[in-house]
Motif scaffolding. Structure first.
Motif, short mmCIF file in Angstrom:
data_model
loop_
_atom_site.label_atom_id
_atom_site.label_comp_id
_atom_site.label_asym_id
_atom_site.label_seq_id
_atom_site.Cartn_x
_atom_site.Cartn_y
_atom_site.Cartn_z
N LEU A 128 34.59 35.78 50.42
CA LEU A 128 34.42 37.22 50.51
C LEU A 128 35.63 37.85 51.19
CD1 LEU A 128 30.68 37.38 51.65
CD2 LEU A 128 31.58 38.14 49.44
N THR A 129 36.03 39.01 50.69
CA THR A 129 37.13 39.74 51.31
C THR A 129 36.59 40.61 52.45
OG1 THR A 129 36.93 41.68 49.87
CG2 THR A 129 38.28 39.84 49.07
N HIS A 130 37.51 41.20 53.19
CA HIS A 130 37.13 42.11 54.27
C HIS A 130 36.29 43.26 53.72
CE1 HIS A 130 37.48 44.76 57.75
NE2 HIS A 130 37.96 45.70 56.95
N TRP A 131 36.69 43.78 52.54
CA TRP A 131 35.97 44.91 51.94
C TRP A 131 34.60 44.48 51.42
CZ3 TRP A 131 41.15 43.89 51.29
CH2 TRP A 131 42.01 44.82 51.88
N ASP A 132 34.50 43.25 50.91
CA ASP A 132 33.20 42.73 50.48
C ASP A 132 32.22 42.70 51.65
OD1 ASP A 132 34.13 42.31 47.90
OD2 ASP A 132 34.69 40.23 48.29
N ALA A 163 39.85 23.18 30.78
CA ALA A 163 39.10 24.21 31.51
C ALA A 163 39.60 24.29 32.94
CB ALA A 163 37.61 23.88 31.48
N ASP A 164 39.95 25.50 33.37
CA ASP A 164 40.42 25.73 34.73
C ASP A 164 39.50 26.71 35.44
OD1 ASP A 164 43.06 24.26 34.98
OD2 ASP A 164 43.43 25.43 33.16
N GLU A 165 39.43 26.60 36.75
CA GLU A 165 38.54 27.45 37.53
C GLU A 165 39.10 28.86 37.69
OE1 GLU A 165 37.64 25.69 41.28
OE2 GLU A 165 36.31 24.17 40.43
N ILE A 166 38.19 29.84 37.66
CA ILE A 166 38.54 31.21 38.02
C ILE A 166 37.42 31.76 38.90
CG2 ILE A 166 39.71 31.52 35.79
CD1 ILE A 166 37.44 33.59 35.16
N TRP A 167 37.73 32.84 39.60
CA TRP A 167 36.73 33.52 40.41
C TRP A 167 36.25 34.74 39.63
CZ3 TRP A 167 39.40 33.94 45.91
CH2 TRP A 167 39.74 32.65 46.34
N LEU A 168 34.98 34.75 39.25
CA LEU A 168 34.45 35.90 38.54
C LEU A 168 34.40 37.11 39.45
CD1 LEU A 168 31.47 34.37 36.50
CD2 LEU A 168 33.78 34.92 35.69
N SER A 169 34.62 38.27 38.87
CA SER A 169 34.57 39.51 39.66
C SER A 169 33.16 39.73 40.21
CB SER A 169 34.97 40.69 38.78
OG SER A 169 34.79 41.91 39.48
N ASN A 170 33.09 40.15 41.46
CA ASN A 170 31.79 40.47 42.05
C ASN A 170 31.61 41.98 42.18
OD1 ASN A 170 33.76 40.80 44.00
ND2 ASN A 170 32.53 40.02 45.69
N PRO A 208 27.85 40.76 47.38
CA PRO A 208 27.67 39.31 47.32
C PRO A 208 28.89 38.61 46.74
CG PRO A 208 26.44 40.38 45.56
CD PRO A 208 26.95 41.47 46.44
N ALA A 209 29.05 37.35 47.09
CA ALA A 209 30.19 36.57 46.60
C ALA A 209 30.07 36.33 45.10
CB ALA A 209 30.26 35.24 47.34
N GLY A 210 31.21 36.31 44.42
CA GLY A 210 31.23 36.03 42.99
C GLY A 210 31.23 34.53 42.73
N ASP A 211 30.80 34.16 41.53
CA ASP A 211 30.77 32.74 41.15
C ASP A 211 32.17 32.22 40.83
OD1 ASP A 211 27.95 32.28 41.28
OD2 ASP A 211 27.72 33.42 39.42
N ILE A 212 32.38 30.95 41.12
CA ILE A 212 33.57 30.25 40.64
C ILE A 212 33.13 29.42 39.44
CG2 ILE A 212 35.31 28.51 41.18
CD1 ILE A 212 35.19 29.36 44.07
N VAL A 213 33.78 29.65 38.31
CA VAL A 213 33.40 28.95 37.08
C VAL A 213 34.62 28.27 36.47
CG1 VAL A 213 31.54 30.60 36.61
CG2 VAL A 213 33.79 30.95 35.57
#
Length: 233
Positions: A77-81, A106-113, A87-92
């Motif tokens: 989570l960022t400071h603004w989150d 397949a590489d991991e990315i952080w989905l937008s929350n 809530p935290a976004g999923d890593i997929v």
């Protein structure tokens, strides 16, 4: 007097030469890329380009499908989150399929929350480049130092190819740099070989230095030349 003017002029020119060269080089490379390639988004909304926000799209007659594989991990989570209670976004792991065939690891990315932007904003984008299609994906997370950042670009044409771009070796692939910046996956804009044109402009840089210092150096050298010429006559 003449020698002093000439010396000061030469010092100003020499001291300004490297940043002037870097800026000129960036402009030349950018001009060549602009003339040679037409780059456009594939996703538009009400006539405006939008970050890719769909898991299946057809571009140039080819079907592109994005399949998400859950990892069970959450993005930091960022400071603004934290302030806004988001809530935290999923890593997929992201599987990319073209015409039903997986075309890369397949590489991991952080989905937008966030609701704003796109689901894959700053991580993945699909662009049209002349008659080809390019999928640009960032491979390093949001916390990675700039020097460590890496991307992959998947080219879709008659055949499908993949190339890797890193911040430290980006000079080898100016088109890759342009696509990364255009796609929004760079996080911070980067130059082709130097980030000198990406700095926030101030009165000192680049106006006073190196533009004014270069012009002043040339002017002093010209004045010194005419003083010498007049003395000879």
């Amino acid at each position: 007097m003449r020698k002093i003017l000439m010396l000061i002029g030469l010092l100003l020119i020499v001291g300004s030469a490297w940043p002037m060269f870097q800026m000129a080089r960036e402009e030349v490379i950018n001009s060549k890329i602009t003339k040679q390639y037409k780059i456009d988004f594939v996703n538009y909304e009400q006539g405006f380009p939008r970050p890719i926000d769909t898991q299946e799209i057809e571009v140039n007659g080819r079907s592109i499908k994005i399949v998400e594989e859950l990892t069970g991990k959450k993005a930091p989570l960022t400071h603004w989150d934290l302030e806004e209670g988001v809530p935290a976004g999923d890593i997929v792991k992201l599987h990319l399929l073209v015409d039903g065939n997986e075309v890369t690891n397949a590489d991991e990315i952080w989905l937008s929350n966030r609701d704003k932007g796109g689901r894959y904003y700053s991580w993945l984008e699909v662009l049209k480049v002349n008659d080809k299609t390019a999928i640009v994906q960032r491979l390093t997370d949001d916390d990675a130092p700039m020097d460590d950042r890496r991307w992959k670009i998947i080219w879709i044409d008659d055949k499908i190819t993949e190339e890797r771009v890193s911040y430290l070796t980006r000079a080898e692939n100016p088109l890759g740099v342009r696509l990364i910046n255009a796609s929004g996956t760079s996080q911070m804009a980067m130059g082709y070989q130097s980030d000198i044109l990406q700095m926030y402009p101030t009165l000192f840089f680049p106006i006073l230095y190196p533009y004014v210092t270069t012009l002043l150096g040339i002017l002093l050298c010209i004045i010194a030349f005419f003083i010498r010429k007049k003395a000879v006559e």
